[in-house]
Design a protein around this motif. Structure first.
Motif, PDB file in Angstrom:
ATOM      1  N   VAL A   1       1.071   7.622  -5.963  1.00  0.00           N
ATOM      2  CA  VAL A   1       0.020   8.644  -5.905  1.00  0.00           C
ATOM      3  C   VAL A   1       0.643  10.004  -5.583  1.00  0.00           C
ATOM      4  O   VAL A   1       0.311  11.016  -6.210  1.00  0.00           O
ATOM      5  CB  VAL A   1      -1.074   8.264  -4.871  1.00  0.00           C
ATOM      6  CG1 VAL A   1      -2.005   9.436  -4.591  1.00  0.00           C
ATOM      7  CG2 VAL A   1      -1.864   7.046  -5.336  1.00  0.00           C
ATOM      8  N   HIS A   2       1.563  10.014  -4.647  1.00  0.00           N
ATOM      9  CA  HIS A   2       2.213  11.271  -4.268  1.00  0.00           C
ATOM     10  C   HIS A   2       3.076  11.813  -5.403  1.00  0.00           C
ATOM     11  O   HIS A   2       3.018  13.014  -5.716  1.00  0.00           O
ATOM     12  CB  HIS A   2       3.051  11.074  -2.996  1.00  0.00           C
ATOM     13  CG  HIS A   2       3.618  12.354  -2.485  1.00  0.00           C
ATOM     14  ND1 HIS A   2       4.942  12.684  -2.642  1.00  0.00           N
ATOM     15  CD2 HIS A   2       3.035  13.399  -1.859  1.00  0.00           C
ATOM     16  CE1 HIS A   2       5.154  13.877  -2.126  1.00  0.00           C
ATOM     17  NE2 HIS A   2       4.015  14.336  -1.641  1.00  0.00           N
TER      18      HIS A   2
ATOM     19  N   GLN B   1       0.938   4.268  -2.655  1.00  0.00           N
ATOM     20  CA  GLN B   1       0.709   5.656  -2.265  1.00  0.00           C
ATOM     21  C   GLN B   1       1.893   6.561  -2.613  1.00  0.00           C
ATOM     22  O   GLN B   1       1.711   7.749  -2.873  1.00  0.00           O
ATOM     23  CB  GLN B   1       0.380   5.750  -0.777  1.00  0.00           C
ATOM     24  CG  GLN B   1      -1.006   5.241  -0.453  1.00  0.00           C
ATOM     25  CD  GLN B   1      -2.078   5.890  -1.306  1.00  0.00           C
ATOM     26  OE1 GLN B   1      -2.249   7.108  -1.294  1.00  0.00           O
ATOM     27  NE2 GLN B   1      -2.799   5.093  -2.065  1.00  0.00           N
TER      28      GLN B   1
ATOM     29  N   TYR C   1       0.833  -1.202   0.000  1.00  0.00           N
ATOM     30  CA  TYR C   1       0.000   0.000   0.000  1.00  0.00           C
ATOM     31  C   TYR C   1       0.872   1.257   0.000  1.00  0.00           C
ATOM     32  O   TYR C   1       0.607   2.207  -0.739  1.00  0.00           O
ATOM     33  CB  TYR C   1      -0.939  -0.008   1.213  1.00  0.00           C
ATOM     34  CG  TYR C   1      -1.647   1.308   1.418  1.00  0.00           C
ATOM     35  CD1 TYR C   1      -2.696   1.691   0.602  1.00  0.00           C
ATOM     36  CD2 TYR C   1      -1.242   2.185   2.425  1.00  0.00           C
ATOM     37  CE1 TYR C   1      -3.341   2.900   0.773  1.00  0.00           C
ATOM     38  CE2 TYR C   1      -1.879   3.396   2.605  1.00  0.00           C
ATOM     39  CZ  TYR C   1      -2.922   3.750   1.776  1.00  0.00           C
ATOM     40  OH  TYR C   1      -3.552   4.959   1.948  1.00  0.00           O
TER      41      TYR C   1
END
Length: 169
Positions: free
Chosen positions: A85-86, A82, A78
């Protein structure tokens, strides 16, 4: 501010509920599920939404079919997702000079069950009543961006994404 075209949400919902997972189809390179790709590695795929409500609307997904964030992903997996995503958020901020980057995890067991994050740049100057949920809801229409412009947008975002990755290395 941005002209959106009406979107037949009812037809879309019927279509996605009746067909195989579009993200898995994209990962398999099935032409029926083509989307303009931004990035992919062994674990993650990032691509432009086919039904954007704002320019630069992207999705970030694990390549392996996962449906439940809490049950189907280990913490380290995860966190790697993420991180993408950042990085994408930073790239979108750079490319679109966005006021804010919206990040949402949407989907349902009835349709679009493959875990995915919507990462959407909000342009500066959008009136408050057209921000937040309104800005990402297809019910308020979608942009009709020609394929050649989508391809160029994907390339531009990809360059910024790779630059963000390089800057952190």
């Amino acid at each position: 501010m941005i002209d959106r075209q009406p979107f037949d949400l009812e037809a879309y919902v019927q279509d996605i509920a009746a067909r195989p997972c579009f993200i898995c189809g994209l990962v398999r390179d099935d032409p029926a599920f083509f989307h303009h790709r931004i990035f992919e590695d062994d674990e993650t795929i990032i691509f432009l939404s086919k039904y954007p409500t704002l320019p630069g609307y992207c999705l970030v997904c694990p390549k392996e079919h996962r449906e439940d964030l809490a049950r189907d992903m280990a913490t380290d997996e995860y966190l790697r997702l993420q991180e993408k995503v950042h990085l994408l958020s930073c790239a979108l901020k750079r490319v679109f000079d966005a006021e804010r980057i919206y990040v949402l995890s949407l989907g349902s067991q009835q349709a679009n069950s493959h875990l995915h994050f919507h990462v959407v740049p909000l342009p500066s100057g959008v009136p408050l009543e057209e921000q937040q949920y309104h800005a990402v809801m297809a019910e308020h229409g979608v942009l009709q961006i020609p394929d050649n412009q989508m391809a160029e947008m994907a390339r531009e975002i990809a360059r910024a994404f790779h630059s963000e990755r390089t800057d952190r290395s």
